[in-house]
Design a protein around this motif. Structure first.
Motif, PDB file in Angstrom:
ATOM      1  N   ILE A  74      30.920  33.413  69.114  1.00  0.00           N
ATOM      2  CA  ILE A  74      29.568  33.951  69.273  1.00  0.00           C
ATOM      3  C   ILE A  74      29.577  35.333  68.628  1.00  0.00           C
ATOM      4  O   ILE A  74      30.294  36.239  69.065  1.00  0.00           O
ATOM      5  CB  ILE A  74      29.168  34.082  70.767  1.00  0.00           C
ATOM      6  N   VAL A  75      28.792  35.449  67.566  1.00  0.00           N
ATOM      7  CA  VAL A  75      28.802  36.669  66.752  1.00  0.00           C
ATOM      8  C   VAL A  75      27.484  37.411  66.963  1.00  0.00           C
ATOM      9  O   VAL A  75      26.402  36.815  66.905  1.00  0.00           O
ATOM     10  CB  VAL A  75      28.963  36.305  65.256  1.00  0.00           C
ATOM     11  N   ASN A  76      27.576  38.698  67.205  1.00  0.00           N
ATOM     12  CA  ASN A  76      26.360  39.497  67.344  1.00  0.00           C
ATOM     13  C   ASN A  76      25.837  39.932  65.983  1.00  0.00           C
ATOM     14  O   ASN A  76      24.638  39.906  65.719  1.00  0.00           O
ATOM     15  CB  ASN A  76      26.644  40.725  68.228  1.00  0.00           C
ATOM     16  N   LYS A  77      26.766  40.317  65.101  1.00  0.00           N
ATOM     17  CA  LYS A  77      26.319  40.867  63.815  1.00  0.00           C
ATOM     18  C   LYS A  77      27.486  40.880  62.838  1.00  0.00           C
ATOM     19  O   LYS A  77      28.645  40.978  63.260  1.00  0.00           O
ATOM     20  CB  LYS A  77      25.852  42.308  64.092  1.00  0.00           C
ATOM     21  N   ILE A  78      27.155  40.799  61.559  1.00  0.00           N
ATOM     22  CA  ILE A  78      28.196  40.967  60.527  1.00  0.00           C
ATOM     23  C   ILE A  78      27.756  42.094  59.603  1.00  0.00           C
ATOM     24  O   ILE A  78      26.618  42.105  59.127  1.00  0.00           O
ATOM     25  CB  ILE A  78      28.403  39.667  59.730  1.00  0.00           C
ATOM     26  N   LEU A  79      28.655  43.027  59.397  1.00  0.00           N
ATOM     27  CA  LEU A  79      28.386  44.134  58.472  1.00  0.00           C
ATOM     28  C   LEU A  79      29.229  43.876  57.221  1.00  0.00           C
ATOM     29  O   LEU A  79      30.458  43.880  57.299  1.00  0.00           O
ATOM     30  CB  LEU A  79      28.822  45.430  59.168  1.00  0.00           C
ATOM     31  N   PRO A  80      28.598  43.643  56.072  1.00  0.00           N
ATOM     32  CA  PRO A  80      29.394  43.255  54.898  1.00  0.00           C
ATOM     33  C   PRO A  80      30.321  44.351  54.381  1.00  0.00           C
ATOM     34  O   PRO A  80      31.371  44.045  53.842  1.00  0.00           O
ATOM     35  CB  PRO A  80      28.351  42.904  53.836  1.00  0.00           C
ATOM     36  N   PHE A  81      29.926  45.611  54.558  1.00  0.00           N
ATOM     37  CA  PHE A  81      30.766  46.694  54.047  1.00  0.00           C
ATOM     38  C   PHE A  81      30.842  47.847  55.038  1.00  0.00           C
ATOM     39  O   PHE A  81      29.828  48.319  55.528  1.00  0.00           O
ATOM     40  CB  PHE A  81      30.202  47.257  52.738  1.00  0.00           C
ATOM     41  N   SER A  82      32.052  48.280  55.317  1.00  0.00           N
ATOM     42  CA  SER A  82      32.241  49.479  56.150  1.00  0.00           C
ATOM     43  C   SER A  82      33.485  50.204  55.651  1.00  0.00           C
ATOM     44  O   SER A  82      34.487  49.558  55.304  1.00  0.00           O
ATOM     45  CB  SER A  82      32.421  49.093  57.614  1.00  0.00           C
ATOM     46  N   PHE A  89      31.153  41.646  64.418  1.00  0.00           N
ATOM     47  CA  PHE A  89      30.972  42.118  65.793  1.00  0.00           C
ATOM     48  C   PHE A  89      30.826  40.900  66.707  1.00  0.00           C
ATOM     49  O   PHE A  89      29.823  40.173  66.618  1.00  0.00           O
ATOM     50  CB  PHE A  89      29.730  43.010  65.901  1.00  0.00           C
ATOM     51  N   LEU A  90      31.818  40.674  67.554  1.00  0.00           N
ATOM     52  CA  LEU A  90      31.776  39.528  68.457  1.00  0.00           C
ATOM     53  C   LEU A  90      31.044  39.906  69.746  1.00  0.00           C
ATOM     54  O   LEU A  90      31.155  41.037  70.221  1.00  0.00           O
ATOM     55  CB  LEU A  90      33.188  39.040  68.758  1.00  0.00           C
ATOM     56  N   GLN A  91      30.318  38.943  70.300  1.00  0.00           N
ATOM     57  CA  GLN A  91      29.542  39.195  71.521  1.00  0.00           C
ATOM     58  C   GLN A  91      30.461  39.150  72.746  1.00  0.00           C
ATOM     59  O   GLN A  91      31.337  38.293  72.836  1.00  0.00           O
ATOM     60  CB  GLN A  91      28.442  38.121  71.632  1.00  0.00           C
ATOM     61  N   GLY A  92      30.230  40.048  73.701  1.00  0.00           N
ATOM     62  CA  GLY A  92      30.971  40.012  74.962  1.00  0.00           C
ATOM     63  C   GLY A  92      31.941  41.168  75.087  1.00  0.00           C
ATOM     64  O   GLY A  92      32.622  41.513  74.121  1.00  0.00           O
ATOM     65  N   CYS A  93      31.965  41.786  76.279  1.00  0.00           N
ATOM     66  CA  CYS A  93      32.887  42.905  76.517  1.00  0.00           C
ATOM     67  C   CYS A  93      33.333  42.903  77.973  1.00  0.00           C
ATOM     68  O   CYS A  93      32.580  42.495  78.855  1.00  0.00           O
ATOM     69  CB  CYS A  93      32.204  44.237  76.179  1.00  0.00           C
ATOM     70  N   ASN A  94      34.565  43.355  78.215  1.00  0.00           N
ATOM     71  CA  ASN A  94      35.078  43.427  79.592  1.00  0.00           C
ATOM     72  C   ASN A  94      34.980  44.836  80.167  1.00  0.00           C
ATOM     73  O   ASN A  94      35.398  45.078  81.283  1.00  0.00           O
ATOM     74  CB  ASN A  94      36.530  42.921  79.657  1.00  0.00           C
ATOM     75  N   PHE A  95      34.450  45.792  79.419  1.00  0.00           N
ATOM     76  CA  PHE A  95      34.173  47.130  79.948  1.00  0.00           C
ATOM     77  C   PHE A  95      32.671  47.249  80.215  1.00  0.00           C
ATOM     78  O   PHE A  95      31.870  46.490  79.655  1.00  0.00           O
ATOM     79  CB  PHE A  95      34.572  48.214  78.936  1.00  0.00           C
ATOM     80  N   ARG A  96      32.321  48.201  81.044  1.00  0.00           N
ATOM     81  CA  ARG A  96      30.903  48.490  81.327  1.00  0.00           C
ATOM     82  C   ARG A  96      30.701  49.992  81.127  1.00  0.00           C
ATOM     83  O   ARG A  96      30.440  50.728  82.074  1.00  0.00           O
ATOM     84  CB  ARG A  96      30.533  48.095  82.767  1.00  0.00           C
ATOM     85  N   CYS A  97      30.855  50.441  79.903  1.00  0.00           N
ATOM     86  CA  CYS A  97      30.799  51.883  79.637  1.00  0.00           C
ATOM     87  C   CYS A  97      29.407  52.434  79.909  1.00  0.00           C
ATOM     88  O   CYS A  97      28.408  51.891  79.409  1.00  0.00           O
ATOM     89  CB  CYS A  97      31.206  52.167  78.196  1.00  0.00           C
ATOM     90  N   LEU A  98      29.360  53.519  80.673  1.00  0.00           N
ATOM     91  CA  LEU A  98      28.067  54.133  80.996  1.00  0.00           C
ATOM     92  C   LEU A  98      27.368  54.632  79.733  1.00  0.00           C
ATOM     93  O   LEU A  98      26.155  54.721  79.680  1.00  0.00           O
ATOM     94  CB  LEU A  98      28.271  55.308  81.962  1.00  0.00           C
TER      95      LEU A  98
END
Ligand code: SF4
Ligand code: SF4
Length: 288
Positions: free
Chosen positions: A7-15, A27-36
């Motif tokens: 499950i992909v949120n976004k692809i950035l072709p150049f960085s 950018f893959l969807q999903g995270c195990n942190f809950r950063c404020l």
């Protein structure tokens, strides 16, 4: 479980800030942190198909099909109403990519790329896919020269890193706070595993960069520059360090009220690290 798609949120072709050289970033969807201070909280969870956003979409770009929410990209006007409606920190605007789909995408930009970087969310949440993708790249003649990097919060256990380390060229790891209680209050998780990850990746020569985000009055990094320097210099005196400045534009909730980091605060932290002998320190290109 071996997944053959992500499950992909976004692809950035150049960085040019997500590892060495020019990189395609997934950018893959999903995270195990809950950063404020998360700038993209809609990347935290996978969609639960609750449907709350379907009727909220002013352009009828969302519909239900077999109890799943379907996003019609051709109708979507990118107004973000769905993201703002979702109380689950998710988005209906994600893509399902197989390894083969991603290899096709990578080939489109191949002449301009030095490598690919998996980011997130937290890329290691979809580790079986990461394993398969890196392995496919390294076993494919026209792609195997590409370096494979992960941009991670470092929470993955050593056994997880061991699954990808043979095909992974390097990782960028965020250390969000020095003291565990501060880390927990900022992210919801402890930092013991993050420190273990940094040690382990340095030991196997796969630690490309350690990243620090300075948030005035909220991170304790500034007060622990000496401890941080000692920790890192014992691992590798040539370690790359990237310092980022928190800015409150675009964050949500309580973090909106937090003060942005100034150039002076960042330079002071960098100076403290430099005094310990670190030479490869990257500072933010701009301050807000
Ligand atoms: S961004 Fe979301 S709410 Fe807006 S048009 Fe697209 S799907 Fe609908
Ligand atoms: S994006 Fe959020 S609101 Fe929309 S269906 Fe998924 S979980 Fe529900």
């Amino acid at each position: 479980m071996n997944k053959s798609w992500a499950i992909v949120n976004k692809i950035l072709p150049f960085s040019c800030v997500d590892g060495p050289g020019n990189r395609l970033v997934i950018f893959l969807q999903g995270c195990n942190f809950r950063c404020l201070n998360c700038h993209n909280p809609y990347t935290i969870s996978l969609c639960k198909d609750c449907g709350d956003c379907v009727n909220a979409c002013p352009y009828k770009a969302l519909r239900f099909n077999n109890h799943r929410v379907v996003w019609q990209t051709s109708v979507c006007q990118q107004c973000d109403t769905c993201i703002n409606t979702c109380v689950h920190h998710s988005t209906p605007m994600t893509y399902k990519y197989s390894v083969d789909d991603l290899l096709i995408t990578i080939r489109k930009y191949l002449p301009f790329l030095n490598g690919i970087t998996l980011s997130g969310g937290e890329a290691t949440m979809q580790l079986p896919f990461v394993e398969k993708l890196f392995s496919a790249i390294k076993q494919t003649n026209d792609l195997k020269h590409l370096t494979c990097f992960i941009d991670s919060n470092g929470y993955l256990a050593k056994t997880g890193w061991q699954k990808v380390e043979n095909n992974m060229d390097g990782a960028m790891i965020d250390l969000k706070a020095w003291n565990n209680d501060v880390h927990k209050s900022l992210t919801g998780r402890d930092n013991l595993r993050v420190k273990k990850t940094i040690k382990y990746l340095a030991k196997i020569n796969k630690l490309y960069e350690v990243r620090f985000l300075i948030i005035p009055e909220h991170t304790d990094l500034q007060d622990n520059a000496e401890n941080i320097a000692k920790f890192l210099i014992d691992l590798d005196p040539n370690i790359r360090i990237r310092i980022n400045a928190f800015h409150n534009h675009g964050v949500h909730g309580i973090a909106k009220t937090w003060q942005s980091a100034s150039k002076q605060q960042i330079e002071l932290f960098a100076q403290q690290l430099k005094q310990s002998g670190f030479k490869q320190i990257t500072l933010p290109p701009v301050y807000l």
